[in-house]
Write a protein that holds these residues in place. Sequence first.
Motif, short mmCIF file in Angstrom:
data_model
loop_
_atom_site.label_atom_id
_atom_site.label_comp_id
_atom_site.label_asym_id
_atom_site.label_seq_id
_atom_site.Cartn_x
_atom_site.Cartn_y
_atom_site.Cartn_z
N VAL A 160 0.77 -1.18 0.03
CA VAL A 160 0.11 0.10 -0.11
C VAL A 160 0.88 1.38 0.02
CG1 VAL A 160 -0.17 0.23 2.35
CG2 VAL A 160 -2.12 1.01 1.07
N GLN A 203 -7.39 1.21 -3.57
CA GLN A 203 -7.31 0.48 -4.80
C GLN A 203 -5.97 -0.27 -4.97
OE1 GLN A 203 -9.72 2.25 -8.25
NE2 GLN A 203 -8.88 4.03 -7.23
N ASN A 204 -5.09 -0.14 -4.20
CA ASN A 204 -3.52 -0.40 -4.36
C ASN A 204 -3.06 0.14 -5.76
OD1 ASN A 204 -1.31 -1.88 -3.49
ND2 ASN A 204 -1.65 -3.69 -4.32
N ASP A 205 -3.48 1.23 -6.02
CA ASP A 205 -3.17 1.63 -7.37
C ASP A 205 -2.34 2.95 -7.20
OD1 ASP A 205 -3.12 3.01 -9.81
OD2 ASP A 205 -5.16 3.39 -10.25
N HIS A 206 -1.11 2.67 -7.56
CA HIS A 206 0.08 3.77 -7.21
C HIS A 206 0.07 4.66 -8.44
CE1 HIS A 206 0.53 1.35 -3.70
NE2 HIS A 206 0.64 0.17 -4.54
N THR A 250 -6.91 2.34 4.01
CA THR A 250 -6.95 0.92 4.07
C THR A 250 -8.07 0.44 4.96
OG1 THR A 250 -5.18 0.57 5.76
CG2 THR A 250 -4.73 0.78 3.30
N SER A 252 -3.82 4.86 -3.61
CA SER A 252 -2.98 3.76 -3.28
C SER A 252 -3.70 2.83 -2.08
CB SER A 252 -1.69 4.35 -2.41
OG SER A 252 -0.82 4.95 -3.55
#
Length: 235
Positions: free
Chosen positions: A2, A127-130, A174, A124
């Motif tokens: 994350v 969605q764990n989208d960085h 989170t 982040s």
Amino acid sequence: MVLLGTFVNAILIIIGSIIGRFLKNIPENMKQTVMNAIGIAVVVLGIQMGLKSNNFVLVIICLVFGAVIGEWIDLDKWLNRLGNYIEQKFGSKKSQGGSIAQGFVTGTLIFVIGAMGVLGALNSGLQNDHELLISKGIIDGFTSIILSATLGIGVILSAIPVAVYQGAIALFATQITKLIPAAALDLFIQEMTATGGIMIIAIGMNLLGLTKIRVANLLPSLVVVAIGVTIIYNF
């Protein structure tokens, strides 16, 4: 992981600051061209994000109410006051320590204040989208080269507050998944991404020198999105 985007952002600031110390007297034309290229890329990124909404009326309403709240509170003014206070305390000193402080203060204000870090950290965490934080890291990296070349190595210290505040937002995000139903969270992410995309476009236009939009005053729109999504989901 994350915190990947946060770490990449901080590391790119450090690398850029080190490179900047070896690149004195960067030509003004080169600085301008690099910033224009970054500005165009940011606008395109914002357009991609903005088109993800399935309810653009909600995006418009959230931006309008968010702008009203932001202007009423005037986040931009308070952030500028904070910057002026810090500059008065540290930035005006002429000693070597003062130079380090000035670089740290200026870099922190540029890299920390803005919608991109908040939106990227939320992406982040949720969605764990960085991608957004890495894009911000690239922008901050190039900017830190220019700042370090002119203000000194103190710019490298600004990576610390960037890592702390973005990491804190990502970790907090989170926990949201444990409190909000998956369907509502998906809707929130979708509309938050689109609303944030409009802000990203504004940041890019500011970088290009086309506008002077007070993007910080649009940040309350993200809170309005959460309220709007809650109303839609429940009713």
